[in-house]
Scaffold this motif. Sequence first.
Motif, PDB file in Angstrom:
ATOM      1  N   ASP A  21       0.827  -1.214   0.000  1.00  0.00           N
ATOM      2  CA  ASP A  21       0.000   0.000   0.000  1.00  0.00           C
ATOM      3  C   ASP A  21       0.861   1.264   0.000  1.00  0.00           C
ATOM      4  O   ASP A  21       0.365   2.356   0.312  1.00  0.00           O
ATOM      5  CB  ASP A  21      -0.906   0.013   1.233  1.00  0.00           C
ATOM      6  CG  ASP A  21      -1.975  -1.067   1.164  1.00  0.00           C
ATOM      7  OD1 ASP A  21      -2.394  -1.406   0.044  1.00  0.00           O
ATOM      8  OD2 ASP A  21      -2.374  -1.580   2.225  1.00  0.00           O
ATOM      9  N   ASP A  22       2.117   1.131  -0.348  1.00  0.00           N
ATOM     10  CA  ASP A  22       3.005   2.301  -0.326  1.00  0.00           C
ATOM     11  C   ASP A  22       2.572   3.391  -1.295  1.00  0.00           C
ATOM     12  O   ASP A  22       2.956   4.552  -1.138  1.00  0.00           O
ATOM     13  CB  ASP A  22       4.443   1.879  -0.648  1.00  0.00           C
ATOM     14  CG  ASP A  22       5.076   1.114   0.501  1.00  0.00           C
ATOM     15  OD1 ASP A  22       4.505   1.125   1.611  1.00  0.00           O
ATOM     16  OD2 ASP A  22       6.132   0.487   0.286  1.00  0.00           O
ATOM     17  N   TYR A  23       1.778   3.037  -2.312  1.00  0.00           N
ATOM     18  CA  TYR A  23       1.348   4.071  -3.259  1.00  0.00           C
ATOM     19  C   TYR A  23       0.509   5.133  -2.568  1.00  0.00           C
ATOM     20  O   TYR A  23       0.383   6.263  -3.053  1.00  0.00           O
ATOM     21  CB  TYR A  23       0.551   3.433  -4.406  1.00  0.00           C
ATOM     22  CG  TYR A  23      -0.856   3.040  -4.052  1.00  0.00           C
ATOM     23  CD1 TYR A  23      -1.119   1.877  -3.340  1.00  0.00           C
ATOM     24  CD2 TYR A  23      -1.934   3.837  -4.411  1.00  0.00           C
ATOM     25  CE1 TYR A  23      -2.402   1.516  -3.004  1.00  0.00           C
ATOM     26  CE2 TYR A  23      -3.225   3.494  -4.077  1.00  0.00           C
ATOM     27  CZ  TYR A  23      -3.452   2.322  -3.373  1.00  0.00           C
ATOM     28  OH  TYR A  23      -4.741   1.981  -3.035  1.00  0.00           O
ATOM     29  N   LEU A  24      -0.098   4.789  -1.416  1.00  0.00           N
ATOM     30  CA  LEU A  24      -0.911   5.767  -0.692  1.00  0.00           C
ATOM     31  C   LEU A  24      -0.071   6.907  -0.137  1.00  0.00           C
ATOM     32  O   LEU A  24      -0.615   7.913   0.309  1.00  0.00           O
ATOM     33  CB  LEU A  24      -1.664   5.075   0.446  1.00  0.00           C
ATOM     34  CG  LEU A  24      -2.703   4.041   0.001  1.00  0.00           C
ATOM     35  CD1 LEU A  24      -3.250   3.284   1.197  1.00  0.00           C
ATOM     36  CD2 LEU A  24      -3.832   4.722  -0.773  1.00  0.00           C
ATOM     37  N   ARG A  25       1.228   6.746  -0.123  1.00  0.00           N
ATOM     38  CA  ARG A  25       2.108   7.851   0.275  1.00  0.00           C
ATOM     39  C   ARG A  25       2.193   8.917  -0.813  1.00  0.00           C
ATOM     40  O   ARG A  25       2.669  10.021  -0.558  1.00  0.00           O
ATOM     41  CB  ARG A  25       3.520   7.333   0.573  1.00  0.00           C
ATOM     42  CG  ARG A  25       3.602   6.341   1.724  1.00  0.00           C
ATOM     43  CD  ARG A  25       3.441   7.086   3.047  1.00  0.00           C
ATOM     44  NE  ARG A  25       3.740   6.224   4.173  1.00  0.00           N
ATOM     45  CZ  ARG A  25       2.840   5.530   4.833  1.00  0.00           C
ATOM     46  NH1 ARG A  25       1.572   5.591   4.466  1.00  0.00           N
ATOM     47  NH2 ARG A  25       3.177   4.761   5.863  1.00  0.00           N
ATOM     48  N   TYR A  26       1.768   8.564  -2.032  1.00  0.00           N
ATOM     49  CA  TYR A  26       1.947   9.468  -3.159  1.00  0.00           C
ATOM     50  C   TYR A  26       0.618   9.958  -3.747  1.00  0.00           C
ATOM     51  O   TYR A  26       0.481  11.135  -4.077  1.00  0.00           O
ATOM     52  CB  TYR A  26       2.731   8.775  -4.282  1.00  0.00           C
ATOM     53  CG  TYR A  26       4.039   8.174  -3.847  1.00  0.00           C
ATOM     54  CD1 TYR A  26       5.201   8.940  -3.814  1.00  0.00           C
ATOM     55  CD2 TYR A  26       4.132   6.835  -3.464  1.00  0.00           C
ATOM     56  CE1 TYR A  26       6.409   8.397  -3.419  1.00  0.00           C
ATOM     57  CE2 TYR A  26       5.330   6.289  -3.071  1.00  0.00           C
ATOM     58  CZ  TYR A  26       6.471   7.060  -3.038  1.00  0.00           C
ATOM     59  OH  TYR A  26       7.653   6.505  -2.642  1.00  0.00           O
ATOM     60  N   VAL A  27      -0.349   9.052  -3.907  1.00  0.00           N
ATOM     61  CA  VAL A  27      -1.599   9.402  -4.593  1.00  0.00           C
ATOM     62  C   VAL A  27      -2.783   8.847  -3.808  1.00  0.00           C
ATOM     63  O   VAL A  27      -2.616   8.057  -2.876  1.00  0.00           O
ATOM     64  CB  VAL A  27      -1.621   8.844  -6.036  1.00  0.00           C
ATOM     65  CG1 VAL A  27      -0.514   9.468  -6.869  1.00  0.00           C
ATOM     66  CG2 VAL A  27      -1.474   7.318  -6.015  1.00  0.00           C
ATOM     67  N   LYS A  28      -3.999   9.226  -4.234  1.00  0.00           N
ATOM     68  CA  LYS A  28      -5.202   8.754  -3.546  1.00  0.00           C
ATOM     69  C   LYS A  28      -5.511   7.317  -3.945  1.00  0.00           C
ATOM     70  O   LYS A  28      -4.985   6.784  -4.929  1.00  0.00           O
ATOM     71  CB  LYS A  28      -6.363   9.681  -3.866  1.00  0.00           C
ATOM     72  CG  LYS A  28      -6.788   9.687  -5.328  1.00  0.00           C
ATOM     73  CD  LYS A  28      -7.959  10.630  -5.514  1.00  0.00           C
ATOM     74  CE  LYS A  28      -8.445  10.609  -6.962  1.00  0.00           C
ATOM     75  NZ  LYS A  28      -9.581  11.524  -7.169  1.00  0.00           N
ATOM     76  N   GLU A  29      -6.442   6.701  -3.186  1.00  0.00           N
ATOM     77  CA  GLU A  29      -6.738   5.283  -3.363  1.00  0.00           C
ATOM     78  C   GLU A  29      -7.229   4.947  -4.772  1.00  0.00           C
ATOM     79  O   GLU A  29      -6.898   3.900  -5.314  1.00  0.00           O
ATOM     80  CB  GLU A  29      -7.813   4.870  -2.348  1.00  0.00           C
ATOM     81  CG  GLU A  29      -7.309   4.751  -0.931  1.00  0.00           C
ATOM     82  CD  GLU A  29      -8.428   4.336   0.006  1.00  0.00           C
ATOM     83  OE1 GLU A  29      -9.342   5.143   0.205  1.00  0.00           O
ATOM     84  OE2 GLU A  29      -8.386   3.212   0.528  1.00  0.00           O
ATOM     85  N   GLY A  30      -8.035   5.835  -5.365  1.00  0.00           N
ATOM     86  CA  GLY A  30      -8.650   5.534  -6.651  1.00  0.00           C
ATOM     87  C   GLY A  30      -7.670   5.382  -7.802  1.00  0.00           C
ATOM     88  O   GLY A  30      -8.068   4.935  -8.888  1.00  0.00           O
ATOM     89  N   LEU A  31      -6.405   5.743  -7.607  1.00  0.00           N
ATOM     90  CA  LEU A  31      -5.413   5.657  -8.687  1.00  0.00           C
ATOM     91  C   LEU A  31      -4.620   4.360  -8.646  1.00  0.00           C
ATOM     92  O   LEU A  31      -3.638   4.213  -9.366  1.00  0.00           O
ATOM     93  CB  LEU A  31      -4.461   6.856  -8.617  1.00  0.00           C
ATOM     94  CG  LEU A  31      -5.102   8.221  -8.873  1.00  0.00           C
ATOM     95  CD1 LEU A  31      -4.082   9.336  -8.745  1.00  0.00           C
ATOM     96  CD2 LEU A  31      -5.751   8.261 -10.256  1.00  0.00           C
TER      97      LEU A  31
END
Length: 284
Positions: A28-38
């Motif tokens: 879930d590291d992408y949540l550090r950069y963008v919102k969940e929907g992406l």
Amino acid sequence: MAAVRRQLQILLLDMAGAAVLRISLFSDDYLRYVKEGLRLPLIATGCLLIGLGMVGAWRDGFPFPHRRPAHPGTGAGPDPEPRPHPEPEPEPDHLDGDPAPGEPGHHRGGGGHGHDHDRGPRIAWLLFLPVLGLMFAAPPALASYTAERQRPMAVEERSGFEPLPPGSPLGMTLSDFSARAVWDTGRGLRGRTVRLTGFVSPGEDRDTWYLTRLLVGCCAADAQAVKVEMHGGPRPPRPGTWLSVTGTWHPVGTPGTDSAAAALDVRELRRTAEPANPYRDTPG
């Protein structure tokens, strides 16, 4: 050298795709950069990058480049018959504005039109640095350092609030609590014990502090702070600490006017773990 550059380009393409998949598909590291929907677009992008890298590896050979037919005069194969050297043609007068050899602005190679298509800008190799960062390290979420430098996000004007559901303490989001504290002229928060969750951000003086959430519209770069000022209670932990706070509405100003602000009289503080998605405002 051209073959080596092609190998590095293929390697960079595959590493970029693997890094995007690591933060979006396997964690879930992408949540550090963008919102969940992406998340799904990121997974598709990672697959596309790896697919392009595999096409390049098949075309050029990776990690061992394909052997290409040698050009005449390179030492491979029989030497062609020597041909007489043509008489050198006189240099043009460069009346068209193109700089002459030796003059500033003149370039060699590139088919004689002033550009070298075999080389890209060397600064492009710095792309390896963010790719390595994505692969091996995730930055911490934005927290008190960012919130301290922002004013509380403006609360969107609302009217006609529904009555609060039963329960005590009642878990609320900071956004809902702030909207009711500022715009609910019926004062529906009066007498209710609520519980809010967020992190500590300091105010302008040492006695003022806020319970805070950072909300993102698209990515972390556009994060905005929702703050509720805390009154009373024990001394707060250091900035950035996540807390679950129970208390009652502290009226500030007149609801329905610009003088109103979100505030809480603290009854109890309890440390809590940082949520998996710190940029989503969830009920306490």
